[in-house]
Design a protein around this motif. Structure first.
Motif, PDB file in Angstrom:
ATOM      1  N   LEU A  61      -5.355 -13.386 -39.870  1.00  0.00           N
ATOM      2  CA  LEU A  61      -3.968 -13.851 -40.020  1.00  0.00           C
ATOM      3  C   LEU A  61      -3.801 -14.567 -41.356  1.00  0.00           C
ATOM      4  N   GLN A  62      -4.780 -15.411 -41.668  1.00  0.00           N
ATOM      5  CA  GLN A  62      -4.726 -16.144 -42.940  1.00  0.00           C
ATOM      6  C   GLN A  62      -4.668 -15.173 -44.111  1.00  0.00           C
ATOM      7  N   GLU A  63      -5.459 -14.109 -43.997  1.00  0.00           N
ATOM      8  CA  GLU A  63      -5.566 -13.134 -45.098  1.00  0.00           C
ATOM      9  C   GLU A  63      -4.312 -12.247 -45.172  1.00  0.00           C
ATOM     10  N   MET A  64      -3.878 -11.715 -44.031  1.00  0.00           N
ATOM     11  CA  MET A  64      -2.786 -10.719 -44.029  1.00  0.00           C
ATOM     12  C   MET A  64      -1.391 -11.348 -43.956  1.00  0.00           C
ATOM     13  N   ASN A  65      -1.280 -12.489 -43.308  1.00  0.00           N
ATOM     14  CA  ASN A  65       0.048 -13.085 -43.044  1.00  0.00           C
ATOM     15  C   ASN A  65       0.038 -14.574 -43.370  1.00  0.00           C
ATOM     16  N   PRO A  66      -0.111 -14.918 -44.650  1.00  0.00           N
ATOM     17  CA  PRO A  66      -0.376 -16.312 -45.053  1.00  0.00           C
ATOM     18  C   PRO A  66       0.738 -17.300 -44.724  1.00  0.00           C
ATOM     19  N   GLN A  67       1.909 -16.836 -44.302  1.00  0.00           N
ATOM     20  CA  GLN A  67       2.972 -17.796 -43.977  1.00  0.00           C
ATOM     21  C   GLN A  67       2.707 -18.503 -42.645  1.00  0.00           C
TER      22      GLN A  67
ATOM     23  N   PHE B 257      -3.476 -20.145 -34.409  1.00  0.00           N
ATOM     24  CA  PHE B 257      -3.303 -18.882 -33.671  1.00  0.00           C
ATOM     25  C   PHE B 257      -4.574 -18.039 -33.738  1.00  0.00           C
ATOM     26  N   PRO B 258      -5.509 -18.282 -32.833  1.00  0.00           N
ATOM     27  CA  PRO B 258      -6.820 -17.598 -32.890  1.00  0.00           C
ATOM     28  C   PRO B 258      -6.793 -16.175 -32.348  1.00  0.00           C
TER      29      PRO B 258
ATOM     30  N   TRP C 122       8.831 -13.580 -47.458  1.00  0.00           N
ATOM     31  CA  TRP C 122       9.091 -13.544 -46.014  1.00  0.00           C
ATOM     32  C   TRP C 122       9.442 -12.122 -45.590  1.00  0.00           C
ATOM     33  N   ARG C 123       8.841 -11.155 -46.295  1.00  0.00           N
ATOM     34  CA  ARG C 123       9.085  -9.757 -45.946  1.00  0.00           C
ATOM     35  C   ARG C 123       7.791  -9.065 -45.566  1.00  0.00           C
ATOM     36  N   ALA C 124       7.912  -7.961 -44.826  1.00  0.00           N
ATOM     37  CA  ALA C 124       6.747  -7.164 -44.432  1.00  0.00           C
ATOM     38  C   ALA C 124       6.133  -6.517 -45.673  1.00  0.00           C
ATOM     39  N   PRO C 125       4.850  -6.242 -45.725  1.00  0.00           N
ATOM     40  CA  PRO C 125       3.902  -6.365 -44.606  1.00  0.00           C
ATOM     41  C   PRO C 125       3.371  -7.768 -44.359  1.00  0.00           C
ATOM     42  N   ALA C 126       3.575  -8.693 -45.294  1.00  0.00           N
ATOM     43  CA  ALA C 126       3.003 -10.039 -45.106  1.00  0.00           C
ATOM     44  C   ALA C 126       3.697 -10.762 -43.959  1.00  0.00           C
ATOM     45  N   PHE C 127       4.949 -10.413 -43.698  1.00  0.00           N
ATOM     46  CA  PHE C 127       5.708 -11.150 -42.675  1.00  0.00           C
ATOM     47  C   PHE C 127       6.554 -10.170 -41.865  1.00  0.00           C
ATOM     48  N   PRO C 128       5.888  -9.441 -40.922  1.00  0.00           N
ATOM     49  CA  PRO C 128       6.636  -8.493 -40.083  1.00  0.00           C
ATOM     50  C   PRO C 128       7.333  -9.212 -38.937  1.00  0.00           C
ATOM     51  N   VAL C 129       8.015  -8.459 -38.086  1.00  0.00           N
ATOM     52  CA  VAL C 129       8.594  -9.031 -36.872  1.00  0.00           C
ATOM     53  C   VAL C 129       7.469  -9.725 -36.113  1.00  0.00           C
TER      54      VAL C 129
ATOM     55  N   LEU D  25       9.007 -24.504 -36.331  1.00  0.00           N
ATOM     56  CA  LEU D  25       8.650 -23.966 -37.654  1.00  0.00           C
ATOM     57  C   LEU D  25       7.524 -24.786 -38.291  1.00  0.00           C
ATOM     58  N   ARG D  26       7.610 -26.100 -38.153  1.00  0.00           N
ATOM     59  CA  ARG D  26       6.585 -26.965 -38.742  1.00  0.00           C
ATOM     60  C   ARG D  26       5.204 -26.612 -38.198  1.00  0.00           C
ATOM     61  N   GLU D  27       5.147 -26.258 -36.906  1.00  0.00           N
ATOM     62  CA  GLU D  27       3.868 -25.980 -36.240  1.00  0.00           C
ATOM     63  C   GLU D  27       3.419 -24.528 -36.412  1.00  0.00           C
ATOM     64  N   THR D  28       4.302 -23.671 -36.966  1.00  0.00           N
ATOM     65  CA  THR D  28       3.989 -22.235 -37.009  1.00  0.00           C
ATOM     66  C   THR D  28       4.101 -21.652 -38.420  1.00  0.00           C
ATOM     67  N   PHE D  29       5.240 -21.925 -39.100  1.00  0.00           N
ATOM     68  CA  PHE D  29       5.486 -21.443 -40.469  1.00  0.00           C
ATOM     69  C   PHE D  29       5.876 -22.640 -41.327  1.00  0.00           C
ATOM     70  N   PRO D  30       4.926 -23.472 -41.678  1.00  0.00           N
ATOM     71  CA  PRO D  30       5.257 -24.747 -42.341  1.00  0.00           C
ATOM     72  C   PRO D  30       6.210 -24.599 -43.538  1.00  0.00           C
ATOM     73  N   ALA D  31       6.069 -23.531 -44.313  1.00  0.00           N
ATOM     74  CA  ALA D  31       6.893 -23.389 -45.534  1.00  0.00           C
ATOM     75  C   ALA D  31       8.353 -23.107 -45.234  1.00  0.00           C
ATOM     76  N   LEU D  32       8.654 -22.820 -43.973  1.00  0.00           N
ATOM     77  CA  LEU D  32      10.054 -22.528 -43.607  1.00  0.00           C
ATOM     78  C   LEU D  32      10.742 -23.742 -42.981  1.00  0.00           C
ATOM     79  N   THR D  33       9.944 -24.809 -42.725  1.00  0.00           N
ATOM     80  CA  THR D  33      10.454 -25.960 -41.960  1.00  0.00           C
ATOM     81  C   THR D  33      11.765 -26.513 -42.509  1.00  0.00           C
ATOM     82  N   ASP D  34      11.859 -26.647 -43.816  1.00  0.00           N
ATOM     83  CA  ASP D  34      13.049 -27.311 -44.391  1.00  0.00           C
ATOM     84  C   ASP D  34      13.999 -26.331 -45.069  1.00  0.00           C
TER      85      ASP D  34
END
Ligand SMILES: Cc1cc2nc3c(=O)[nH]c(=O)nc-3n(C[C@H](O)[C@H](O)[C@H](O)COP(=O)(O)OP(=O)(O)OC[C@H]3O[C@@H](n4cnc5c(N)ncnc54)[C@H](O)[C@@H]3O)c2cc1C
Length: 390
Positions: free
Chosen positions: A126-132, A138-139, A239-246, A298-307
């Protein structure tokens, strides 16, 4: 049943438009009424996007409906000459183990057994493919490359044009008034302006508004309000795929899910949870505290989107049924009337197969998927596998 040749459809969302198109293709004269403009701003089928998935735990029927729908979404993209269905994949992550009985485990196992090539995920991947993502939280999870999102409001506009091109007569700004009942049958409606509309069969495709006009179904159908937040991050490209899919984050227990940034750079976040029971015609108010609840997530899942600044918010209504399954059948107490509703917050993805289902119900044609949606009395409350419970 001798082929009657006229159908009156009430409601211009995906249930109404797809049934109008399918009945028209079978030779019916079809008239569709909506109380507002189609796409209607308050309709569930409108909004900027909806999830399109085949992932339904070990539910064979919804999985098969999802598989066929995805195939047909691809065909619609080709026929429309534009991509309104984006096969960006569906990333389903969990903070816990993927235990048997969980939505994540059972969907992964069931789809793998059906031959779908899924990518088993962990925090490192997840860290590698979806860094957001806050990957360390999320193990477990998996990526299903078959699935994604549909530009729902634009799909409705397309279907409306397809219906007009096919010869469906559409009247907007014609609000339903009352039923016309003659010789023990519903033979049409009188609109709120006093005009009468008659047909051999009337199809109620009124979504969350169904029980406003069919109150006798209030023991098994009701409207549920769900909050939707649209964020405008400063760097939508990230915030677009493939790094950030549905995505879905513990959706079976928390209800959280969302989308990549759309063409306007908007990132939608929503929650497939219990929601609030409401009347469909009452004003839609965003409860206090919802923004804070979303930003905490958002803070707990996608920190960069929190604000990220808010672009807009929306209260959208599920037309819930008591068991989470659609209601598509003749009304056993009102001959001449067919109900197409009970979407329970998960029908948009099936838009490419809804028309046939509803038309087969109207024509009383056998369809292996219809028994689940048949007329039924209120009973044990259920809900489709992905919906977080009370
Ligand atoms: C917050 C939210 C998120 C969702 N996310 C997803 C998702 O990700 N994936 C998915 O598959 N599904 C999703 N859904 C579910 C999906 O949107 C619905 O299942 C589907 O759009 C229902 O379509 P419909 O045609 O029954 O209802 P609507 O689209 O609500 O259509 C009903 C129509 O009836 C009309 N109408 C109302 N009153 C009258 C009247 N008096 N006279 C005439 N016309 C009238 C309205 O104007 C409207 O056009 C979501 C729903 C919500 C609310």
């Amino acid at each position: 049943m001798a082929r009657s040749n006229s159908a009156l459809i009430l409601g211009g969302g995906v249930f109404g438009l797809t049934s109008a198109l399918e009945l028209r293709s079978r030779g019916w004269q079809v008239t569709l009424l909506d109380s507002g403009t189609i796409p209607h701003p308050d309709a569930a089928s409108t909004d900027i996007n909806k999830v399109i998935r085949m992932d339904y735990s070990s539910d064979e029927q919804y999985t098969a409906m999802g598989e066929l729908s995805i195939q047909r979404w691809r065909e619609w993209n080709a026929r429309w000459g534009e991509e309104l269905y984006h096969e960006d994949g569906f990333l389903i992550m969990t903070r816990g183990e993927m235990l048997p009985g969980s939505f994540e485990h059972d969907s992964h196992a069931f789809l793998t057994a059906r031959g779908h090539q899924l990518v088993r995920m962990n925090s490192a991947l997840l860290q590698e493919m979806n860094p957001q993502w806050k990957a360390e939280s999320f193990p477990n999870g998996y990526l299903n490359p078959y699935g994604g999102w549909g530009e729902s409001g634009r799909v409705v506009a397309r279907l409306k044009q397809d219906a007009l091109d096919a010869g469906v007569v559409i009247h907007e700004h014609v609000p339903f008034g009352q039923w016309i009942e003659e010789q023990g049958r519903i033979s049409g409606v009188k609109d709120a302006l006093g005009n009468e509309w008659r047909a051999d069969v009337t199809v109620s495709a009124l979504g969350a508004w169904t029980t406003e006009y069919l109150p006798w179904l209030s023991d098994r159908l009701w409207a549920t309000a769900q909050p939707v937040f649209h964020f405008r991050p400063s760097n939508p490209e990230d915030w677009r795929a493939p790094a950030f899919p549905v995505w879905a984050a513990d959706i079976g227990t928390t209800g959280w899910y969302g989308f990549p940034a759309n063409a306007e750079g908007i990132v939608k976040v929503a929650n497939h949870g219990p929601g609030r029971r409401v009347r469909a015609n009452e004003p839609r108010v965003m409860p206090a505290g919802e923004e804070a609840r979303f930003r905490t997530f958002l803070r707990e899942t996608f920190p960069a989107l929190t604000d990220a600044p808010l672009a807009s918010t929306r209260i959208c209504l599920y037309g819930d049924s008591f068991d989470g399954h659609f209601l598509i059948d003749h009304d056993h107490d009102h001959p001449g009337l067919v109900i197409a509703g009970g979407d329970s917050g998960h029908a948009f993805k099936f838009t490419p197969v809804l028309g046939e289902l509803i038309a087969d119900a109207v024509e009383r044609k056998p369809n292996p998927w219809l028994p689940r949606f048949a007329w039924r009395e209120a009973g044990d409350r259920g809900g489709e596998g992905a919906r977080a419970k009370d």
